[in-house]
Each structure stands twice: as C-alpha cells, then as structure tokens.
Motif scaffolding. Structure first.
Motif, PDB file in Angstrom:
ATOM      1  N   HIS A  38      -4.288  -4.551   8.717  1.00  0.00           N
ATOM      2  CA  HIS A  38      -4.533  -3.147   9.065  1.00  0.00           C
ATOM      3  C   HIS A  38      -5.092  -3.008  10.480  1.00  0.00           C
ATOM      4  CE1 HIS A  38      -3.619  -0.541   5.596  1.00  0.00           C
ATOM      5  NE2 HIS A  38      -3.793  -1.652   4.882  1.00  0.00           N
ATOM      6  N   ARG A  39      -6.019  -3.891  10.868  1.00  0.00           N
ATOM      7  CA  ARG A  39      -6.588  -3.809  12.226  1.00  0.00           C
ATOM      8  C   ARG A  39      -5.514  -4.059  13.283  1.00  0.00           C
ATOM      9  NH1 ARG A  39     -10.719  -6.342   9.638  1.00  0.00           N
ATOM     10  NH2 ARG A  39     -10.071  -8.411  10.323  1.00  0.00           N
ATOM     11  N   LYS A  40      -4.766  -5.145  13.150  1.00  0.00           N
ATOM     12  CA  LYS A  40      -3.772  -5.522  14.157  1.00  0.00           C
ATOM     13  C   LYS A  40      -2.559  -4.587  14.124  1.00  0.00           C
ATOM     14  CE  LYS A  40      -1.964  -8.557  17.166  1.00  0.00           C
ATOM     15  NZ  LYS A  40      -1.171  -9.727  17.009  1.00  0.00           N
ATOM     16  N   GLY A  41      -2.169  -4.165  12.923  1.00  0.00           N
ATOM     17  CA  GLY A  41      -0.990  -3.306  12.780  1.00  0.00           C
ATOM     18  C   GLY A  41      -1.230  -1.882  13.235  1.00  0.00           C
ATOM     19  N   GLY A  42      -2.482  -1.456  13.200  1.00  0.00           N
ATOM     20  CA  GLY A  42      -2.820  -0.122  13.675  1.00  0.00           C
ATOM     21  C   GLY A  42      -2.672   0.966  12.621  1.00  0.00           C
ATOM     22  N   VAL A  67       5.101  -3.131  -2.461  1.00  0.00           N
ATOM     23  CA  VAL A  67       5.669  -1.948  -1.818  1.00  0.00           C
ATOM     24  C   VAL A  67       5.624  -2.171  -0.312  1.00  0.00           C
ATOM     25  CG1 VAL A  67       3.459  -0.697  -1.721  1.00  0.00           C
ATOM     26  CG2 VAL A  67       5.616   0.590  -1.798  1.00  0.00           C
ATOM     27  N   ALA A  68       6.578  -1.584   0.409  1.00  0.00           N
ATOM     28  CA  ALA A  68       6.671  -1.814   1.859  1.00  0.00           C
ATOM     29  C   ALA A  68       6.257  -0.589   2.666  1.00  0.00           C
ATOM     30  CB  ALA A  68       8.096  -2.201   2.235  1.00  0.00           C
ATOM     31  N   THR A  69       5.728  -0.878   3.848  1.00  0.00           N
ATOM     32  CA  THR A  69       5.462   0.147   4.857  1.00  0.00           C
ATOM     33  C   THR A  69       5.955  -0.396   6.199  1.00  0.00           C
ATOM     34  OG1 THR A  69       3.274  -0.704   5.485  1.00  0.00           O
ATOM     35  CG2 THR A  69       3.339   0.933   3.693  1.00  0.00           C
ATOM     36  N   THR A  70       5.822   0.427   7.203  1.00  0.00           N
ATOM     37  CA  THR A  70       6.043  -0.033   8.572  1.00  0.00           C
ATOM     38  C   THR A  70       5.075  -1.174   8.882  1.00  0.00           C
ATOM     39  OG1 THR A  70       6.076   0.639  10.895  1.00  0.00           O
ATOM     40  CG2 THR A  70       4.368   1.622   9.547  1.00  0.00           C
ATOM     41  N   ALA A  71       5.381  -1.930   9.916  1.00  0.00           N
ATOM     42  CA  ALA A  71       4.461  -2.987  10.349  1.00  0.00           C
ATOM     43  C   ALA A  71       3.626  -2.544  11.541  1.00  0.00           C
ATOM     44  CB  ALA A  71       5.238  -4.259  10.693  1.00  0.00           C
ATOM     45  N   GLY A  72       3.798  -1.304  11.979  1.00  0.00           N
ATOM     46  CA  GLY A  72       2.990  -0.811  13.080  1.00  0.00           C
ATOM     47  C   GLY A  72       3.110  -1.688  14.315  1.00  0.00           C
ATOM     48  N   ALA A  76       6.743  -7.530  13.519  1.00  0.00           N
ATOM     49  CA  ALA A  76       7.537  -7.547  12.294  1.00  0.00           C
ATOM     50  C   ALA A  76       8.084  -6.143  12.104  1.00  0.00           C
ATOM     51  CB  ALA A  76       6.662  -7.944  11.105  1.00  0.00           C
ATOM     52  N   ARG A  77       9.064  -6.004  11.222  1.00  0.00           N
ATOM     53  CA  ARG A  77       9.593  -4.664  10.944  1.00  0.00           C
ATOM     54  C   ARG A  77       8.825  -3.978   9.821  1.00  0.00           C
ATOM     55  NH1 ARG A  77      15.927  -4.792  10.419  1.00  0.00           N
ATOM     56  NH2 ARG A  77      15.579  -2.549  10.339  1.00  0.00           N
ATOM     57  N   TRP A  78       8.380  -4.794   8.844  1.00  0.00           N
ATOM     58  CA  TRP A  78       7.724  -4.230   7.671  1.00  0.00           C
ATOM     59  C   TRP A  78       6.507  -5.052   7.266  1.00  0.00           C
ATOM     60  CZ3 TRP A  78      13.031  -5.657   7.340  1.00  0.00           C
ATOM     61  CH2 TRP A  78      13.928  -4.595   7.478  1.00  0.00           C
ATOM     62  N   VAL A  79       5.600  -4.374   6.565  1.00  0.00           N
ATOM     63  CA  VAL A  79       4.550  -5.048   5.813  1.00  0.00           C
ATOM     64  C   VAL A  79       4.862  -4.784   4.342  1.00  0.00           C
ATOM     65  CG1 VAL A  79       2.096  -5.108   5.201  1.00  0.00           C
ATOM     66  CG2 VAL A  79       2.774  -4.844   7.589  1.00  0.00           C
ATOM     67  N   ILE A  80       4.906  -5.862   3.572  1.00  0.00           N
ATOM     68  CA  ILE A  80       5.074  -5.751   2.127  1.00  0.00           C
ATOM     69  C   ILE A  80       3.697  -5.983   1.514  1.00  0.00           C
ATOM     70  CG2 ILE A  80       6.171  -6.706   0.070  1.00  0.00           C
ATOM     71  CD1 ILE A  80       8.517  -7.576   1.926  1.00  0.00           C
ATOM     72  N   HIS A  81       3.166  -4.937   0.898  1.00  0.00           N
ATOM     73  CA  HIS A  81       1.833  -4.997   0.304  1.00  0.00           C
ATOM     74  C   HIS A  81       1.971  -5.436  -1.153  1.00  0.00           C
ATOM     75  CE1 HIS A  81       0.300  -2.559   3.726  1.00  0.00           C
ATOM     76  NE2 HIS A  81       1.507  -2.013   3.643  1.00  0.00           N
ATOM     77  N   THR A  82       1.225  -6.434  -1.547  1.00  0.00           N
ATOM     78  CA  THR A  82       1.207  -6.860  -2.946  1.00  0.00           C
ATOM     79  C   THR A  82      -0.234  -7.059  -3.377  1.00  0.00           C
ATOM     80  OG1 THR A  82       2.196  -8.351  -4.581  1.00  0.00           O
ATOM     81  CG2 THR A  82       1.473  -9.364  -2.505  1.00  0.00           C
ATOM     82  N   VAL A  83      -0.504  -6.721  -4.619  1.00  0.00           N
ATOM     83  CA  VAL A  83      -1.869  -6.812  -5.145  1.00  0.00           C
ATOM     84  C   VAL A  83      -1.952  -8.016  -6.068  1.00  0.00           C
ATOM     85  CG1 VAL A  83      -3.690  -5.642  -6.443  1.00  0.00           C
ATOM     86  CG2 VAL A  83      -2.128  -4.313  -4.994  1.00  0.00           C
ATOM     87  N   GLY A  84      -2.666  -9.030  -5.604  1.00  0.00           N
ATOM     88  CA  GLY A  84      -2.848 -10.226  -6.412  1.00  0.00           C
ATOM     89  C   GLY A  84      -3.924 -10.025  -7.463  1.00  0.00           C
ATOM     90  N   PRO A  85      -3.847 -10.839  -8.518  1.00  0.00           N
ATOM     91  CA  PRO A  85      -4.880 -10.758  -9.548  1.00  0.00           C
ATOM     92  C   PRO A  85      -6.145 -11.486  -9.122  1.00  0.00           C
ATOM     93  CG  PRO A  85      -3.316 -12.479 -10.091  1.00  0.00           C
ATOM     94  CD  PRO A  85      -2.800 -11.818  -8.838  1.00  0.00           C
ATOM     95  N   ARG A  86      -7.268 -11.032  -9.629  1.00  0.00           N
ATOM     96  CA  ARG A  86      -8.513 -11.780  -9.468  1.00  0.00           C
ATOM     97  C   ARG A  86      -8.462 -12.956 -10.437  1.00  0.00           C
ATOM     98  NH1 ARG A  86     -12.122  -9.034  -6.438  1.00  0.00           N
ATOM     99  NH2 ARG A  86     -11.708  -6.821  -6.177  1.00  0.00           N
TER     100      ARG A  86
END
Length: 169
Positions: A38-42, A67-72, A76-86
C-alpha cells in the motif's frame, strides 16, 4: 508448465504482471507485506480497495479468497489481494492457506497475468511456521493448473529463502 523461481528481496520491487498481497480481510492496508504494498503502490490501490468494500466485499474479503486491483505505482499491472489464515495450534487450516495460492492463480488467469510474485502468505504476523508455509505454497502452485508462466516467491530474508529452496528440491 509453470516455472517457480525464488528471490530474496522486497516484493514491492518486482517487475511482474501481478504482485500478490498478503492482505487482511479489511483490504484497507495493514502491516508487513500489506503495508509495504500500500505504501509503495500509493493511493490508487487503497481507492480500489475501498470501492470493493463499498460494493462486493462489505464484510471484507473472506479468508482463502483473492481479488485484484490496480498496482498503482508498483512495477506491475495488478495487485492480487488474498487473505491468509491465522495459524492456530491444534487446527489444520492448511486448506485455507492452499486456497490463497489457488485463488490468486485463478484471478491471475482471469487477468491474463503471465508472471506473478507471491510473498510467503500467512508466514508473518499470522504466525504460520515458515517450513509448513513453504510446503503448502510450493505443493499448491505445482498442483494448480494455470496459464501463469512464472511464479516467483519473493522472500524477505535468507532464512525464508532457504526454507523455500528446500521445498523446491
């Protein structure tokens, strides 16, 4: 056949089609890999994450999903966000962890991404033991049918790199 490569370094520095973010379910940034991306991608990444929360994921992104978003500003073209388990002692949640890799590759295929950089999902503040995190990651990527040509595991330190290298042998 998907090539699997290892890099010791900073995932935000990778030049790939998609960078996978070990996100928290809020999608609104956090610590570790999530905060760094988030910091680097803006702000463009956070803006799209907020849109996702306002529409499809009002209660947050479920664990094991992607789920994907822009990579800011990332290379890269995209950021794919995934939520890992604890990691929970006494409860096998490895299927949820494997789902993070499968779902991220499914999203990458939908996007047409050919190169994807993964962190060691859940192996940071979510407490997953690195040895097992590496096993699940490598086995899952090897077993998943995908058009992605290169999966790059980007490991922050030498110990994580060596652990993944053992799994690849």
């Amino acid at each position: 056949m998907t090539a699997i490569t290892l890099i010791q370094g900073d995932i935000t520095q990778q030049s790939v089609d998609a960078v996978v973010n070990a996100a928290n379910s809020s999608l609104l940034g956090g610590g570790g890999v999530d905060g760094a991306i988030h910091r680097k991608g803006g702000p463009a990444i956070l803006d799209e994450c907020r849109d996702l929360r306002a529409s499809k994921y009002g209660k947050g992104l479920p664990t094991g999903q992607a789920v994907a978003t822009t990579a800011g500003n990332l290379d890269a073209r995209w950021v794919i966000h995934t939520v890992g388990p604890r990691f929970l002692t006494g409860e096998d949640r490895s299927e949820l962890l494997a789902s993070c890799y499968r779902e991220s590759l499914r999203v990458a295929d939908e996007l047409g991404a050919r190169t994807v950089a993964f962190p060691a999902v859940s192996a940071g503040i979510y407490g997953w033991p690195m040895e097992d995190a590496a096993r699940v990651a490598v086995e899952t990527v090897r077993a998943t049918s995908t058009a992605v040509e290169e999966v790059r595991f980007v490991l922050f330190d030498e110990q994580a790199y060596e652990t993944f290298a053992r799994q690849l042998r």
